[in-house]
Design an enzyme around this catalytic site. Structure first.
Site, PDB file in Angstrom:
ATOM      1  N   LYS A   1       3.773  -6.179  -1.262  1.00  0.00           N
ATOM      2  CA  LYS A   1       2.840  -5.047  -1.165  1.00  0.00           C
ATOM      3  C   LYS A   1       2.888  -4.493   0.264  1.00  0.00           C
ATOM      4  CE  LYS A   1      -1.247  -2.857  -0.624  1.00  0.00           C
ATOM      5  NZ  LYS A   1      -1.835  -2.351   0.619  1.00  0.00           N
TER       6      LYS A   1
ATOM      7  N   HIS B   1      -6.676  -3.864  11.689  1.00  0.00           N
ATOM      8  CA  HIS B   1      -7.187  -3.106  10.556  1.00  0.00           C
ATOM      9  C   HIS B   1      -8.584  -2.582  10.851  1.00  0.00           C
ATOM     10  CE1 HIS B   1      -5.668  -2.831   6.435  1.00  0.00           C
ATOM     11  NE2 HIS B   1      -4.767  -3.701   6.812  1.00  0.00           N
TER      12      HIS B   1
ATOM     13  N   ASP C   1       9.791   9.678  -6.752  1.00  0.00           N
ATOM     14  CA  ASP C   1       9.055   8.971  -7.802  1.00  0.00           C
ATOM     15  C   ASP C   1       8.776   7.537  -7.327  1.00  0.00           C
ATOM     16  OD1 ASP C   1       8.232   7.602 -10.039  1.00  0.00           O
ATOM     17  OD2 ASP C   1       9.715   8.495 -11.374  1.00  0.00           O
TER      18      ASP C   1
ATOM     19  N   GLU D   1      -4.208   4.494   3.435  1.00  0.00           N
ATOM     20  CA  GLU D   1      -4.652   3.209   4.012  1.00  0.00           C
ATOM     21  C   GLU D   1      -4.603   3.218   5.538  1.00  0.00           C
ATOM     22  OE1 GLU D   1      -3.059  -0.346   2.136  1.00  0.00           O
ATOM     23  OE2 GLU D   1      -3.473  -1.512   3.938  1.00  0.00           O
TER      24      GLU D   1
END
Ligand code: MEV
Length: 423
Positions: free
Chosen positions: A254, A368, A270, A82
């Protein structure tokens, strides 16, 4: 009945797997060429990790800079696709470095394995038997299964029991030292199945670790001083939104995991286990909430905290086998799994602050999108083979559009390129 016959696929050599996938129309010859490598790591290693290997999937590998955690400098390796995560982490870490501190703390060191007796005949009897034989069961498990952990100062520490409907659930508390510990915890639980059944005449159903490790939490705290009090207030308001509203909490968390998952990937940990742990802990009070909290104190002081189970390992799994994971641990210069967990917590909290600062000031689009523009120009270049001048004009055209409308897309890029070429 499906038309695909893939019986024996797992036993095929890699080149035969390519043939099969070509035959099924899943791969083209060009794909096979790409998959054949060369790769920086032997494909045989991948065959040791997973099944049905056809190659490696390279991901961008970067480092976040300017992190000072518990007064120690860190360069943080991140594997992530991202745009702007690493930029935001580094920028926010620098802001904190110049205006405050990141302090972390481990809250507990025990992981949990669960043994279920689905249909308990006599819970009280089972409870008594477990209490009476607890020390012996722990000793047996430590001697026969967890002896390696015991040698390193860990091992099985305690057994606890609870009743849920007509089930009995036994929690096996284990100190897994530097390992994440999934395998050893599962082995310990499976080992205990037989003696528990023999002693109690109950029937054990399943044995498995839990990822909700509220006995092994990590805390990170960011304190920033001399800020604009209005900014502090806005960040607190954004935090309260995430604390109260599960819809916002999901996206807030998130954003926190944007800072954590890339480190887990880079160090061969993991990430599904940590994700499961973090989200279940976020719902521990019965309603999904934010795992971070920001408060404005005095005038211009902002304090943020994160508490979550971030159970990681620095030995075991692929951490020491995958050369890039090994390299990541070396870049971090960490000495223990607890330290890695603290770095993850700090990076998650910093990433969250970066997102909240952007959201409460210029909005998320601007930062972004600047990087998104680069990606757009690159993808147009794939098809259109831009020359330097076209590429420059396209970037500045997209930047101008972004300033004007706050929006840019591939379609916009195509239109601008047509205009450039037409002129
Ligand atoms: C995007 O990947 C993450 C954010 O949505 C996080 C947030 O909203 O806090 C920006």
């Amino acid at each position: 009945m499906s038309g695909y016959n893939l019986d024996g696929f797992s036993k095929l050599s890699r080149s035969k797997r390519f043939e099969k996938l070509l035959e099924l129309g899943c791969l083209t010859k060009k794909d096979v060429k790409l998959l054949q490598g060369p790769y920086p790591i032997p494909v045989e290693l991948a065959e040791n990790f997973i099944e049905n290997v056809i190659g490696y999937f390279p991901m961008p590998f970067g480092v976040a800079t300017h992190f000072v955690i518990d007064n120690k400098d860190y360069i943080i390796p991140m594997v992530v696709e991202e745009t702007s995560i690493i930029a935001a982490a580094s920028k926010t870490a620098k802001w904190i470095k110049n205006n405050g501190t990141i302090i972390t703390e481990s809250l507990g060191s025990l992981s949990i394995g669960q043994i279920q007796i689905a249909d308990v005949k006599d819970f009280n009897n089972l409870k008594n038997i477990l209490e009476k034989n607890k020390l012996d069961l722990i000793n047996q498990a430590n001697l026969k299964v967890a002896n390696g952990l015991v040698a390193r100062g860990g091992g099985v520490i305690n057994l606890e029991i609870k009743k849920l409907d007509n089930m009995a659930i036994i929690h096996v508390l284990v100190d897994t030292c530097e390992a994440m510990g999934a395998n050893i915890i599962n082995q310990v639980c499976e080992f205990l199945k037989k003696p528990i059944e023999q002693l109690s005449l109950e029937k054990v159903s399943i044995c498995i670790l839990t990822n909700l490790v509220d006995t092994k939490l990590v805390k990170a705290k960011v304190t920033l001083k001399n800020l604009d009090p209005n900014l502090c207030l806005k960040i607190e308001q954004a935090s309260r939104f995430a604390e109260k509203d599960p819809y916002r909490a999901a996206t807030n968390n998130k954003g926190v995991l944007n800072g954590i998952d890339p480190i887990l990937l880079a160090t061969g940990n993991d990430w599904r286990a940590v994700e499961a742990g973090v989200h279940s802990y976020a719902s521990a009070n019965g309603k999904y909430s934010s795992i971070t909290k920001w408060r404005s104190k005095n005038s211009g002081t902002l304090v943020g905290t994160l508490i979550a189970p971030i159970v990681v390992g620095t030995v075991g799994g692929v951490t020491k086998l995958h050369p890039m994971a090994k390299m990541s641990l070396q870049i971090l210069k960490i000495s223990s799994s607890k330290e890695l967990s603290k770095v993850c917590a700090a990076a998650g909290l910093v990433q969250n602050l970066g997102a909240l600062k952007a959201l409460t000031t210029e909005g998320i689009i601007e930062g972004h999108m600047k990087l998104h523009i680069k990606n757009l120009v690159m993808s147009i270049n794939e098809e259109e083979k831009l020359n330097n001048k076209e590429s420059e004009l396209l970037s500045s055209g997209l930047e101008n559009l972004l300033i004007k409308t706050k929006r840019v897309s591939l379609q916009h890029a195509k239109t601008i390129l047509t205009e450039i070429r037409y002129k």
